[in-house]
Design an enzyme around this catalytic site. Structure first.
Site, PDB file in Angstrom:
ATOM      1  CG  PHE A   1      55.788  78.599  63.047  1.00 33.38           C
ATOM      2  CD1 PHE A   1      55.880  77.385  62.383  1.00 33.38           C
ATOM      3  CD2 PHE A   1      54.912  78.705  64.118  1.00 33.38           C
ATOM      4  CE1 PHE A   1      55.112  76.301  62.782  1.00 33.38           C
ATOM      5  CE2 PHE A   1      54.146  77.624  64.522  1.00 33.38           C
ATOM      6  CZ  PHE A   1      54.245  76.412  63.847  1.00 33.38           C
ATOM      7  CD  GLN A   2      51.010  77.761  62.964  1.00 34.68           C
ATOM      8  OE1 GLN A   2      50.581  78.573  63.770  1.00 34.68           O
ATOM      9  NE2 GLN A   2      50.659  76.478  62.976  1.00 34.68           N
TER      10      GLN A   2
END
Ligand SMILES: Cc1ncc(C[n+]2csc(CCOP(=O)(O)OP(=O)(O)O)c2C)c(N)n1
Ligand SMILES: [Mg+2]
Lengths: 95, 578
Positions: free
Chosen positions: B112-113
């Site tokens: 994530f990210q």
């Protein structure tokens, strides 16, 4: 235009090689062949040690050989661009 | 002393003398943000978009000469910073960008990210680092600041995997005094022999021009340049990036050169027999067609960057070193040969330049128009702002016609007062850059001269100005169009205004800024221009936005004829070409 071989001695650090390859692409120069090795045979680099006024240690730096077909002017510009990279100890034409 | 990685990081920044960090938090940067919370030596400025953080840090750096510091989270935080990093890179501005990254064990898993910030930013940074462990933080920070600020300055990115700033693992923290990087040795002192050769050419020149750029400002060489020209009395032109490095009020100053340079500067460059380039890089906005550039000129090029010399225009004499140091050596050697300087040699040349100035120089008295029969001229707006601020304000700008009018009609007598994105030409730069300048110099007048197009690209920062009480002045030169685009369409595309106007969709800027708690004025008539601007500038404690409706048909002139033109080929008005 002539085929040239460029020798680059650079710190054996993550990302150092990517910067050189990226620079060729970004500036529109073409790489015809590329060969990279960690430098283990220090005794063959005495001239570079003298030129840069430093002592090399085994596996601390890498040697890059790049062939490319360029004019004299462009070769000078490429060498200056490579030499400007922070991790590069020296880039020169291998004659 | 034992500290956790996040505290080591912040402490290392404090040790570098960092006053402000411009940033925006997010998951991967939260350990770092916690360390910011627990100290009070540096202040974090919470922007409204990461692009704003980079431009604010950039404005701070340009005005102070100190590196700007940015902190963003991984993924979208990092990618939002890219435009500002590229802007700083193109103009050689010292900046250190700290980007959060997912934890080391997640790198390469599309976590994530996660984005490859080092990869994405590689072509637009001077150098970049990934922190491998908390222990390496002091060394990396020291090297990053050294690289960003030395030689030809530029942005440095430090990617920081979250685990390296974890608060629960403590390490010995020893601050470093200095670093040495054996593979990085930018030149400082010039080769005295090259200076000798330069002097030989200088003493022989009949038609010399000094052409100074942003590199002279970066090297803090304005005092030396001034001193040099007290000896030489040569005509001087500055690039868009160099404005202020030589005082505009001096007789020998010819104004800016290049695409929208003055007639006399461009003519002088074209006809010169000697060009002394000082921290300037002959980019395409300066040379026009390189093959036709200054056909009779010898070139002396002073620069810190080998790769900038003979890149586009071959230099006859190259002097590598910090420009400041090179000029000091030049002055020293020149003083020893003072009796060889023959002032009469360049007299006819100075007279020729004066004639050019008289013939087609800019009209600096447009502000005198006060009839409401005519629309407000954008040039007159800049002239009024110059008069009211007595030429003493920091002026930031955006990109377009308004930027060129600001460069042409606001006269800068000191370096670091003109702050604009010259190389990348980034719309949206002006307002956040003004915030950075105002934080650095809270007592000084800071004016952002912008256009209604550009201001909307970082307009969210009006909110940051409210939070930190940054009373900058925003002069919105409103031509209800992407004016510079429209000008090119008028000149090269038969007047077809493809996607360069907004069809009555502009906001009511006065109401908009008032909703943030700022003050707004709208001006539509010549008769109101001076008095309303004076009123705006009399307000010292609030951000004031002045929305000025100007003649939308106005073009920027001179303008170089391109393609295939030289520096002497210019449009001087819509129907006059020389
Ligand atoms: C981010 C970005 N996108 C596009 C451009 C191309 N561009 C250059 S000037 C300009 C028009 C700017 O309009 P405005 O801010 O209103 O200034 P004006 O020319 O009207 O004074 C555009 C779109 C740019 N420089 N930057
Ligand atoms: Mg506009």
């Amino acid at each position: 235009m002539m085929q040239r071989e460029i020798l680059v001695i650079l710190e054996n650090k993550p990302g150092a090689l990517a910067r050189i390859v990226g620079l060729f692409h970004q500036r529109g120069y073409n790489i015809e062949s590329l060969h990279v090795d960690p430098v283990t045979d220090i005794e063959n680099y005495k001239d570079i040690e003298v030129l840069l006024n430093l002592k090399l240690k085994e596996n601390e730096v890498s040697k890059l050989l790049i062939t490319t077909t360029v004019s004299d002017n462009l070769l000078r510009q490429i060498l200056r661009q490579i030499n400007k990279l922070i991790d590069v100890l020296i880039a020169k034409e291998e004659i | 002393m034992k500290l956790a990685g996040n505290d080591i990081l912040i402490q290392s920044l404090i040790n570098e003398g960092v006053e402000y960090v411009f940033g925006y938090p997010g998951g991967a940067a939260l350990h770092i943000y916690d360390a910011i919370f627990n100290q009070n030596e540096l202040e974090h400025i919470l922007v409204r978009h990461e692009q704003g953080a980079t431009h604010a840090a950039d404005g701070y750096a340009r005005a102070t000469g100190k590196p700007g510091v940015v902190l963003v989270t991984s993924g979208p935080g990092a990618t939002n910073a890219i435009t500002g990093i590229a802007t700083a890179f193109m103009d050689s501005i010292p900046m250190v960008v700290l980007s959060g990254q997912v934890a080391s064990h997640l790198i390469g898993t599309d976590a994530f990210q996660e984005t490859d910030m080092i990869g994405i930013s590689r072509p637009i940074v001077k150098h970049s680092f990934t922190i491998e462990s908390a222990k390496k933080i002091p060394q990396v920070i020291k090297e990053a600041f050294y690289i960003a600020t030395s030689g030809r300055p530029g942005p440095v990115v430090i990617d920081i995997p979250k685990d390296t700033t974890a608060p629960d693992k403590l390490f010995d923290f020893k601050p470093l005094d200095s670093v040495e990087i054996r593979s990085y040795n930018p030149p400082i002192e010039p080769d005295p022999k090259q200076i000798e050769r330069a002097i030989e050419a200088i003493l022989k020149a009949k038609k010399p021009v000094i052409y100074a750029g942003g590199g002279a400002i970066n090297s803090n060489a304005s005092k030396e340049l001034f001193e040099l020209n007290k000896l030489l009395n040569f005509p001087v032109t500055n690039t868009l990036m160099g404005l202020g490095v030589y005082p505009a009020k001096e007789d020998r100053f010819m104004g800016m050169l290049g695409m929208h340079g003055t007639y006399q500067s461009n003519m002088a460059m074209h006809n010169a027999d000697l060009i002394i380039a000082i921290g300037a890089r002959f980019d395409d906005r300066i040379t026009n067609t390189p093959d036709l550039f200054a056909p009779n000129a010898k070139i002396i090029h002073f620069d810190v960057d080998h790769s900038s010399v003979s890149k586009i225009i071959e230099a006859n004499i190259a002097v590598f070193g910090q420009v400041k140091n090179s000029l000091i050596e030049l002055i020293k050697q020149l003083k020893a040969k003072n009796d060889l300087i023959d002032e009469n040699l360049i007299k006819p040349w100075l007279e020729e330049i004066d004639k050019w100035t008289e013939l087609h120089g800019l009209n600096h008295e447009l502000y005198k128009e006060n009839s409401d029969k005519n629309m407000i001229l954008p040039q007159a707006v800049v002239q009024h702002v110059y008069n009211i601020t007595e030429g003493k304000a920091f002026v930031t700008s955006d990109v377009g016609q308004h930027q060129m009018f600001a460069a042409q009609y606001y006269h800068f007598d000191k370096p670091r007062y003109w702050i604009n994105s010259g190389g990348l030409g980034t719309m949206g730069f002006g307002l956040p850059a003004a915030m950075g300048v105002k934080l650095a110099f809270p007592e000084e007048e800071v004016v952002c001269i912008t256009g209604e197009g550009s201001i909307q690209m970082c307009i969210q920062e009006l909110s940051t100005c409210t939070q930190y009480n940054l009373p900058v002045k925003i002069i919105n030169i409103n031509n209800e169009a992407l004016g510079m685009v429209k000008q090119w369409q008028d000149m090269n595309y038969g007047g077809r205004h493809s996607e360069s106007t907004y069809k009555s969709s502009l906001p009511n800027f006065v109401e908009l800024v008032e909703s943030y708690g700022h003050v707004g004025f709208k001006i539509e008539k010549n008769s109101e221009l001076k008095t309303t601007l004076e009123k705006a500038f009399s307000i010292k404690d609030k951000l004031v936005f002045v929305d000025i409706y100007v003649d939308p048909g106005e073009h920027v002139y001179p303008m170089l004829v391109a393609p295939n033109g030289s520096l002497k080929d210019m449009w001087l008005s819509k129907d006059k070409k020389v």
